[in-house]
Design a protein around this motif. Structure first.
Motif, PDB file in Angstrom:
ATOM      1  N   UNK A 383      -0.361  -8.257  -4.396  1.00  0.00           N
ATOM      2  CA  UNK A 383      -1.698  -8.609  -3.996  1.00  0.00           C
ATOM      3  C   UNK A 383      -3.214  -8.108  -3.803  1.00  0.00           C
ATOM      4  N   UNK A 384      -3.508  -6.882  -4.432  1.00  0.00           N
ATOM      5  CA  UNK A 384      -4.530  -6.118  -4.118  1.00  0.00           C
ATOM      6  C   UNK A 384      -5.568  -6.316  -3.634  1.00  0.00           C
ATOM      7  N   UNK A 385      -6.334  -7.614  -4.343  1.00  0.00           N
ATOM      8  CA  UNK A 385      -7.446  -7.724  -4.415  1.00  0.00           C
ATOM      9  C   UNK A 385      -7.410  -8.777  -2.180  1.00  0.00           C
ATOM     10  N   UNK A 386      -6.593  -9.431  -2.229  1.00  0.00           N
ATOM     11  CA  UNK A 386      -6.313 -10.041  -0.614  1.00  0.00           C
ATOM     12  C   UNK A 386      -6.030  -8.473   0.335  1.00  0.00           C
ATOM     13  N   UNK A 387      -5.284  -7.746  -0.131  1.00  0.00           N
ATOM     14  CA  UNK A 387      -4.713  -6.803   0.397  1.00  0.00           C
ATOM     15  C   UNK A 387      -5.921  -6.061   1.621  1.00  0.00           C
ATOM     16  N   UNK A 388      -7.262  -5.765   0.199  1.00  0.00           N
ATOM     17  CA  UNK A 388      -7.467  -4.577   0.503  1.00  0.00           C
ATOM     18  C   UNK A 388      -9.130  -5.334   1.833  1.00  0.00           C
ATOM     19  N   UNK A 389      -8.766  -6.528   1.251  1.00  0.00           N
ATOM     20  CA  UNK A 389      -9.815  -7.243   2.176  1.00  0.00           C
ATOM     21  C   UNK A 389      -9.796  -6.996   3.696  1.00  0.00           C
ATOM     22  N   UNK A 390      -8.278  -7.562   3.858  1.00  0.00           N
ATOM     23  CA  UNK A 390      -8.090  -7.317   5.026  1.00  0.00           C
ATOM     24  C   UNK A 390      -8.546  -5.602   5.576  1.00  0.00           C
ATOM     25  N   UNK A 391      -7.574  -4.557   5.065  1.00  0.00           N
ATOM     26  CA  UNK A 391      -7.931  -3.339   5.282  1.00  0.00           C
ATOM     27  C   UNK A 391      -9.631  -3.457   5.820  1.00  0.00           C
ATOM     28  N   UNK A 392     -10.054  -3.769   3.962  1.00  0.00           N
ATOM     29  CA  UNK A 392     -12.136  -4.105   5.221  1.00  0.00           C
ATOM     30  C   UNK A 392     -12.155  -4.337   6.275  1.00  0.00           C
ATOM     31  N   UNK A 393     -11.707  -5.120   6.649  1.00  0.00           N
ATOM     32  CA  UNK A 393     -12.227  -5.941   8.165  1.00  0.00           C
ATOM     33  C   UNK A 393     -11.904  -5.760   9.154  1.00  0.00           C
ATOM     34  N   UNK A 394      -9.998  -4.866   9.043  1.00  0.00           N
ATOM     35  CA  UNK A 394      -9.890  -4.398   9.936  1.00  0.00           C
ATOM     36  C   UNK A 394     -10.581  -2.739  10.220  1.00  0.00           C
ATOM     37  N   UNK A 395     -11.479  -2.669   8.982  1.00  0.00           N
ATOM     38  CA  UNK A 395     -11.633  -0.787   9.829  1.00  0.00           C
ATOM     39  C   UNK A 395     -11.092   0.412   9.087  1.00  0.00           C
ATOM     40  N   UNK A 396     -10.208  -0.412   8.783  1.00  0.00           N
ATOM     41  CA  UNK A 396      -9.026   0.966   7.767  1.00  0.00           C
ATOM     42  C   UNK A 396      -9.165   2.395   7.849  1.00  0.00           C
ATOM     43  N   UNK A 397      -9.125   3.284   8.107  1.00  0.00           N
ATOM     44  CA  UNK A 397      -9.394   4.550   7.277  1.00  0.00           C
ATOM     45  C   UNK A 397      -8.977   4.209   5.953  1.00  0.00           C
ATOM     46  N   UNK A 398     -10.772   4.851   5.101  1.00  0.00           N
ATOM     47  CA  UNK A 398     -10.538   4.387   3.333  1.00  0.00           C
ATOM     48  C   UNK A 398      -9.426   5.509   2.725  1.00  0.00           C
ATOM     49  N   UNK A 399      -9.180   6.890   3.685  1.00  0.00           N
ATOM     50  CA  UNK A 399      -8.329   7.762   3.122  1.00  0.00           C
ATOM     51  C   UNK A 399      -6.920   7.072   2.885  1.00  0.00           C
ATOM     52  N   UNK A 400      -6.001   6.647   4.143  1.00  0.00           N
ATOM     53  CA  UNK A 400      -4.589   5.570   4.193  1.00  0.00           C
ATOM     54  C   UNK A 400      -5.490   4.433   2.715  1.00  0.00           C
ATOM     55  N   UNK A 401      -5.905   3.759   2.053  1.00  0.00           N
ATOM     56  CA  UNK A 401      -5.651   2.720   1.719  1.00  0.00           C
ATOM     57  C   UNK A 401      -5.982   3.520  -0.056  1.00  0.00           C
ATOM     58  N   UNK A 402      -6.376   4.241  -0.196  1.00  0.00           N
ATOM     59  CA  UNK A 402      -6.426   4.789  -1.290  1.00  0.00           C
ATOM     60  C   UNK A 402      -4.967   5.735  -1.149  1.00  0.00           C
TER      61      UNK A 402
END
Length: 816
Positions: A383-402
């Motif tokens: 569930x990529x879209x929902x997952x990345x929306x949560x990461x964005x709200x949390x201010x997750x390090x983008x390099x960890x998401x990549x």
């Protein structure tokens, strides 16, 4: 099951009186509960003590204080009223804010004062005789002056009607007319401005104005069951299912909650529902619907099975059989949430964390940790879209998401990252869907970073370069540099575009604020053979030599693209332009000429003398065309360029004249020669910036008379110019019967006016002859013959002298 939510604590055992009803509350009410009959959930209670009131079948009333934190004196009897009622206490209700207790006994409602030891009666509602049950609605209201008051409404079911009351001045007053029902009600609940009623075979919704709406039937032999929830929702039982509706009777939840068996009693303790089933208690979460726990209390004894539930405060529900009472106490967060996370019930863990508190627990940090695990689990479940929306709200390090995606980060950097679990092996459509979601996520993060930088610049603050971001797994290193983060984001975006929508690569690389990492982006573009986009990358990174090498290589080898590229950089990289113009001039001279003559500001400002010199070396045939463009189109007045153009014209003409007549290209050469002679004469007449002396000495003595005359005129040697025109050009160019006007050009006519006085007579003769009116051809011929015979004898010596003088002068000598 997801994990235990409560522990059952025995409160009373083997009570000698049969328990018929009970109600529980906090002695010091908090904002999250108005009464034991109307609770909406909230944070945990600040008090450890609870009050429990028990009504018995013989009419006795018992009030206990329960302290779950004191195992030695857990229960203490506060009051006992044996003569409270002569009949069974069917139902009890308490409103702590008003200090009143409501009791249904002998089919009538009585109101008692809780602040007095023996619960004296305040009032008895006489109209409620024959009452079956009642429901209380209690809510707080804040006035404009800030005063908080409690509004209490009471609904009493009397036979086939409902009576409505409201509490004021220590008594209940009628709220409106009675509401008629089609049958005897079995259960009632308030929900906003509606009343939900269950009769023997059906559920209804009534407004307080009396409008009746049918909902759905009750399947016999089950009894109807209604439970009020939070946020103006209500749950209605249908067999072993639970239907959730809003206050207007519309479905508030798409799926029905399903129990293991038909429940006989329900209670809500947000976010959990507790149901009394035939053999045990069942605990489920409302949203999401998760079976949490089953609790067995009767130990096989049929007579000791639970039958009543009473909510006391958040995390506390009392359970009663006919002789025993237990308290379900919610487990602390630090015990519940790890179990939920282990079972991947992240949404429920988040709800629990937001609704309940526990001393010593940093709920904000706990929320962050749960959300990170939730987002990671969503990613694992694709569930990529929902997952990345949560990461964005949390201010997750983008390099960890990549790093969640394969092949986007350099291996040495990727090896430093760690995650809570194994990553899915993405390929095919799953990988493409994930990259599309990542593209949108990174675009949002990128705009946010750039906007923050722009805001700092606009406000005059020093540019903030340090970032504050959160790792997916606690303790992992994060990137602090804003520039490095933008570099990683932009490079990854290019890779995403290449894998999904490669048409966007070029426009992205052209952005002025492009931060792509040179080597990584270069490798990615070469891997996908996007050489046009690679050229754009080199251009934006000022790697012009690399770009031009590709344009010259067999991969592209495009002269037109090379010319376009060189024109953009020629102003600042002229030497490099000349270097790569060489192969273009050899491959396609026309494109090479366009490089230096196209009407572009970058081209027009090039050093023309250097360009001319380069063309002289690489492609001499283009020099004349280049100089004509510079002089005629750009109106260049540089004397050097004008001299060189005249010299080139003369050289080309002499080369063409010297070609042998046996040359197979003689016809083409003749045409070229005529064109060059024509262009050369026009140039000599039009230009005023060349040096006529330098050109004159290069002209042959036996030809180029017209050019020589023009040059004499430019040098203001009009005597010599006129001599050439009269004695050398007129005999060659004048047609039969035509005037001498054919040999006079406008420029020479203007220069004649300034001729020397020694040639006034000659000039007057020529101009007069040119202005004679035309006569018939025969008359002109006769007149000419007569004049010639008359003048022949008289002027022959003088004519011969003038001819000799003209020839000498035209040849550059001095007549003596």
């Amino acid at each position: 099951m997801a994990g235990d939510a409560y522990r059952a604590v025995p409160i009373l055992e083997k009570l000698p009186l049969q328990i018929e009803s009970m109600v529980a509350f906090e002695p010091h009410p908090t904002n999250q509960a108005c009464s034991a009959l109307d609770h909406h959930g909230g944070a945990g209670s600040s008090s450890s003590k609870l009050h429990l009131i028990v009504g018995t079948k013989v009419g006795h009333l018992l009030m206990y204080e329960v302290d779950l934190r004191n195992p030695n004196e857990r229960v203490q009897l506060l009051r006992s009223s044996k003569g409270f009622s002569k009949k069974s206490l069917t139902q009890l209700g308490v409103i702590p804010e008003c200090g009143i207790l409501l009791a249904l006994s002998d089919s009538v409602i009585t109101v008692h004062d809780m602040n007095v030891f023996n619960f004296p009666i305040i009032t008895q509602l006489e109209r409620t005789k024959g009452a079956l049950l009642f429901a209380v609605d209690c809510k707080k209201q804040t006035s404009q002056t800030g005063v908080i008051s409690t509004i209490v409404r009471l609904c009493v079911a009397v036979r086939k009607s409902l009576q409505l009351y409201y509490w004021k001045n220590r008594k209940f007053l009628e709220l409106g007319e009675d509401l008629a029902l089609p049958d005897f009600p079995k259960t009632i609940s308030w929900c906003g401005e509606s009343l939900f009623v269950g009769v023997r075979k059906e559920y209804f919704r009534l407004t307080i104005t009396g409008r009746l709406y049918e909902l759905f039937p009750v399947h016999s032999p089950n009894e109807p069951n209604i439970l009020r929830l939070e946020d103006y929702k209500v749950a209605l039982g249908q067999d072993n299912k639970l239907v959730i509706l809003d206050s207007n009777g519309k479905p508030a939840k798409s799926n029905m909650l399903e129990w293991s068996n038909h429940p006989s009693a329900l209670q809500f303790d947000p976010p959990f529902l507790v149901a009394v089933l035939p053999c045990y208690l069942e605990v489920r979460s409302l949203d999401p619907d998760v079976l949490m726990q089953t609790i067995s209390l009767s130990e096989g004894s049929r007579s000791n099975r639970p039958r009543l539930l009473a909510w006391a405060s958040v995390g506390h529900i009392f359970v009663a059989s006919t002789s025993h009472i237990w308290c379900l106490e919610a487990l602390p967060l630090h015990r519940q949430i790890p179990l939920l996370l282990e079972n991947k019930e992240f949404e429920l863990a988040l709800k629990l964390n937001s609704m309940r508190s526990h001393p010593g627990v940093d709920q904000e940090k706990l929320y962050q940790s749960i959300q990170m695990l939730h987002a990671f689990d969503l990613f694992v479940r694709l569930k990529f879209k929902e997952s990345l929306e949560v990461f964005h709200e949390l201010g997750t390090d983008p390099s960890h998401v990549i790093g969640l995606f394969p092949g986007l980060l350099p291996q040495d950097f990727r090896s430093q990252l760690s995650y809570p679990g194994d990553l899915p092996q993405l390929s095919g459509m799953d990988l493409e869907d994930g990259l599309l979601a990542l593209r949108d996520y990174l675009t949002q993060v990128r705009y946010k970073l750039l906007d923050e930088s722009g805001s700092n610049n606009r406000s005059g603050k020093e540019k903030v370069r340090k970032l504050s971001s959160n790792p997916i797994l606690e303790g992992a290193p994060t990137i602090k540099s804003r520039e490095r983060m933008l570099q990683i984001i932009d490079t990854t975006l290019v890779k995403c575009f290449l894998a999904t929508t490669d048409s966007l690569v070029a426009s992205f690389l052209r952005l002025k604020d492009n931060h792509c990492h040179m080597e990584e982006t270069e490798l990615a573009l070469k891997k996908h053979q996007k050489f046009d986009d690679l050229i754009i990358l080199y251009q934006t990174k000022n790697q012009h030599r690399k770009a031009l090498e590709i344009l010259r290589s067999p991969l592209l080898k495009s002269t037109s693209k090379t010319v376009d590229y060189l024109q953009r950089i020629a102003k600042d990289h002229f030497e490099l332009t000349l270097e790569f113009a060489e192969w273009v001039l050899k491959e396609d001279p026309e494109e090479g000429l366009r490089l230096f003559t196209e009407d572009l500001p970058e081209v027009e400002c090039l050093p023309r003398a250097k360009v001319m010199s380069e063309l002289e070396k690489r492609c001499p045939a283009l020099v004349i065309r280049y100089l004509r463009h510079v002089i005629e189109v750009w109106q260049d007045q540089n004397q050097l360029l004008h001299d060189v153009l005249a010299d080139r014209y003369l050289k080309e003409i002499l080369d063409l004249i010297s070609k042998p007549s046996s040359d197979p290209d003689q016809v083409d050469s003749s045409q070229k020669l005529c064109q060059f002679r024509h262009d050369f004469v026009e140039f000599l007449e039009a230009s005023t910036r060349y040096s006529p002396e330098k050109i004159l000495v290069k002209l042959p003595f036996d030809s180029f008379f017209e050019e020589r005359a023009i040059l004499y005129g430019k040098m203001e040697q009009h005597e010599k110019a006129l001599a050439v025109y009269i004695y050398l050009l007129v005999p060659q160019q004048r047609p039969s019967g035509a005037g001498m006007t054919l040999v006079f050009r406008e420029g020479i006519q203007r220069s004649v006016a300034a001729s020397l006085s020694s040639l006034v007579c000659c000039s007057f003769m020529v101009v007069s002859f040119a202005r004679l009116p035309s006569a018939p051809a025969g008359q002109r011929a006769a007149s000419r013959d007569v004049r010639e015979r008359q003048q022949k004898a008289r002027k022959r010596p003088r004519d011969c002298e003038l001819q000799r003088r003209a020839r000498v002068t035209a040849a550059g000598g001095r007549y003596r």
